[in-house]
Design a protein around this motif. Structure first.
Motif, PDB file in Angstrom:
ATOM      1  N   UNK A  26      -9.834  11.927  -7.953  1.00 32.04           N
ATOM      2  CA  UNK A  26      -8.287  11.890  -8.582  1.00 32.04           C
ATOM      3  C   UNK A  26      -7.436  12.713  -8.529  1.00 32.04           C
ATOM      4  N   UNK A  27      -7.693  14.067  -7.929  1.00 36.20           N
ATOM      5  CA  UNK A  27      -6.746  14.916  -7.813  1.00 36.20           C
ATOM      6  C   UNK A  27      -6.056  14.352  -6.268  1.00 36.20           C
ATOM      7  N   UNK A  28      -7.183  14.127  -5.379  1.00 37.72           N
ATOM      8  CA  UNK A  28      -6.495  14.150  -3.808  1.00 37.72           C
ATOM      9  C   UNK A  28      -6.121  12.948  -3.860  1.00 37.72           C
ATOM     10  N   UNK A  29      -6.127  11.634  -4.574  1.00 41.06           N
ATOM     11  CA  UNK A  29      -6.185  10.410  -4.945  1.00 41.06           C
ATOM     12  C   UNK A  29      -3.725  10.430  -5.174  1.00 41.06           C
ATOM     13  N   UNK A  30      -3.951  11.603  -5.773  1.00 38.05           N
ATOM     14  CA  UNK A  30      -2.707  11.365  -7.169  1.00 38.05           C
ATOM     15  C   UNK A  30      -2.024  12.214  -5.530  1.00 38.05           C
ATOM     16  N   UNK A  31      -2.364  13.276  -4.781  1.00 37.24           N
ATOM     17  CA  UNK A  31      -1.053  13.865  -4.015  1.00 37.24           C
ATOM     18  C   UNK A  31      -1.376  12.994  -2.593  1.00 37.24           C
ATOM     19  N   UNK A  32      -2.538  12.430  -2.736  1.00 43.81           N
ATOM     20  CA  UNK A  32      -2.414  11.007  -1.474  1.00 43.81           C
ATOM     21  C   UNK A  32      -0.999  10.096  -1.630  1.00 43.81           C
ATOM     22  N   UNK A  33      -1.016   9.372  -2.619  1.00 44.28           N
ATOM     23  CA  UNK A  33      -0.258   8.533  -3.075  1.00 44.28           C
ATOM     24  C   UNK A  33       1.396   9.443  -3.657  1.00 44.28           C
ATOM     25  N   UNK A  34       1.562  10.621  -3.510  1.00 37.36           N
ATOM     26  CA  UNK A  34       2.461  10.932  -4.084  1.00 37.36           C
ATOM     27  C   UNK A  34       3.074  11.806  -2.579  1.00 37.36           C
ATOM     28  N   UNK A  35       2.611  12.220  -1.448  1.00 34.96           N
ATOM     29  CA  UNK A  35       3.045  11.677  -0.154  1.00 34.96           C
ATOM     30  C   UNK A  35       3.173  10.398   0.609  1.00 34.96           C
ATOM     31  N   UNK A  36       2.605  10.128   0.294  1.00 31.52           N
ATOM     32  CA  UNK A  36       3.165   8.568   0.585  1.00 31.52           C
ATOM     33  C   UNK A  36       4.615   7.913   0.417  1.00 31.52           C
ATOM     34  N   UNK A  37       4.704   8.749  -1.438  1.00 32.17           N
ATOM     35  CA  UNK A  37       6.039   7.807  -1.836  1.00 32.17           C
ATOM     36  C   UNK A  37       7.270   8.918  -0.788  1.00 32.17           C
ATOM     37  N   UNK A  38       6.875  10.133  -0.933  1.00 36.41           N
ATOM     38  CA  UNK A  38       7.745  11.206  -0.081  1.00 36.41           C
ATOM     39  C   UNK A  38       7.925  10.511   0.718  1.00 36.41           C
ATOM     40  N   UNK A  39       7.174  10.225   2.238  1.00 36.30           N
ATOM     41  CA  UNK A  39       7.186  10.113   3.422  1.00 36.30           C
ATOM     42  C   UNK A  39       8.142   9.389   3.712  1.00 36.30           C
ATOM     43  N   UNK A  40       8.173   7.714   3.148  1.00 38.85           N
ATOM     44  CA  UNK A  40       8.481   6.684   2.454  1.00 38.85           C
ATOM     45  C   UNK A  40      10.036   7.225   2.586  1.00 38.85           C
ATOM     46  N   UNK A  41      10.875   7.385   0.829  1.00 42.65           N
ATOM     47  CA  UNK A  41      11.823   8.123   0.940  1.00 42.65           C
ATOM     48  C   UNK A  41      12.517   8.738   1.970  1.00 42.65           C
ATOM     49  N   UNK A  42      11.535  10.069   2.356  1.00 46.48           N
ATOM     50  CA  UNK A  42      11.952  10.066   3.076  1.00 46.48           C
ATOM     51  C   UNK A  42      13.146   9.455   4.490  1.00 46.48           C
ATOM     52  N   UNK A  43      11.902   8.294   5.132  1.00 42.30           N
ATOM     53  CA  UNK A  43      12.081   7.813   6.225  1.00 42.30           C
ATOM     54  C   UNK A  43      13.304   6.328   5.771  1.00 42.30           C
ATOM     55  N   UNK A  44      13.466   6.104   4.637  1.00 47.87           N
ATOM     56  CA  UNK A  44      14.886   5.144   4.322  1.00 47.87           C
ATOM     57  C   UNK A  44      15.713   5.838   3.609  1.00 47.87           C
ATOM     58  N   UNK A  45      15.909   7.126   3.556  1.00 49.30           N
ATOM     59  CA  UNK A  45      17.554   8.261   3.640  1.00 49.30           C
ATOM     60  C   UNK A  45      17.865   8.563   5.128  1.00 49.30           C
ATOM     61  N   UNK A  46      16.478   8.084   5.804  1.00 52.15           N
ATOM     62  CA  UNK A  46      17.107   8.731   7.419  1.00 52.15           C
ATOM     63  C   UNK A  46      17.718   7.503   8.005  1.00 52.15           C
ATOM     64  N   UNK A  47      17.198   6.214   7.218  1.00 48.04           N
ATOM     65  CA  UNK A  47      17.817   4.560   8.015  1.00 48.04           C
ATOM     66  C   UNK A  47      17.017   4.814   8.853  1.00 48.04           C
TER      67      UNK A  47
END
Length: 98
Positions: A26-47
């Protein structure tokens, strides 16, 4: 009597390992999901163009012969049996750990 004690010890070891592994997952899964969300937000911010994560399917129709139908049916049956047994074991485990 000895066998009963060994069985009880074995069950406690399994419960301990199960809770330890589930906490780590569960700890590893939470980190993985948070990493994916952060990567997605970075990609959106950079258009940047966002890549689709859906696998492409084949467009050709697949025709099955009787042997493949029988194998597919047997495979689905085995998967259903294993899935059902794992759900039962999971419910028993959850009942024991609560």
């Amino acid at each position: 009597m000895k066998r009963l004690l060994v069985d009880i010890i074995f069950i406690f070891i399994l419960i301990y390992l199960g809770t330890h592994i589930s906490k780590q997952d569960s700890n590893h899964m939470d980190q993985t999901i948070e990493d994916k969300i952060t990567n997605f937000e970075d990609m959106v911010a950079q258009k940047k163009e966002i890549e689709s994560q859906i696998e492409a399917r084949s467009l050709n129709e697949i025709h099955e012969n009787s042997a493949s139908k029988m194998a597919k049916g047997a495979s689905e049956f085995i998967v259903d049996v294993i899935d059902t047994s794992m759900q039962i074991i999971s419910e028993i485990y959850k009942g024991i750990t609560k």
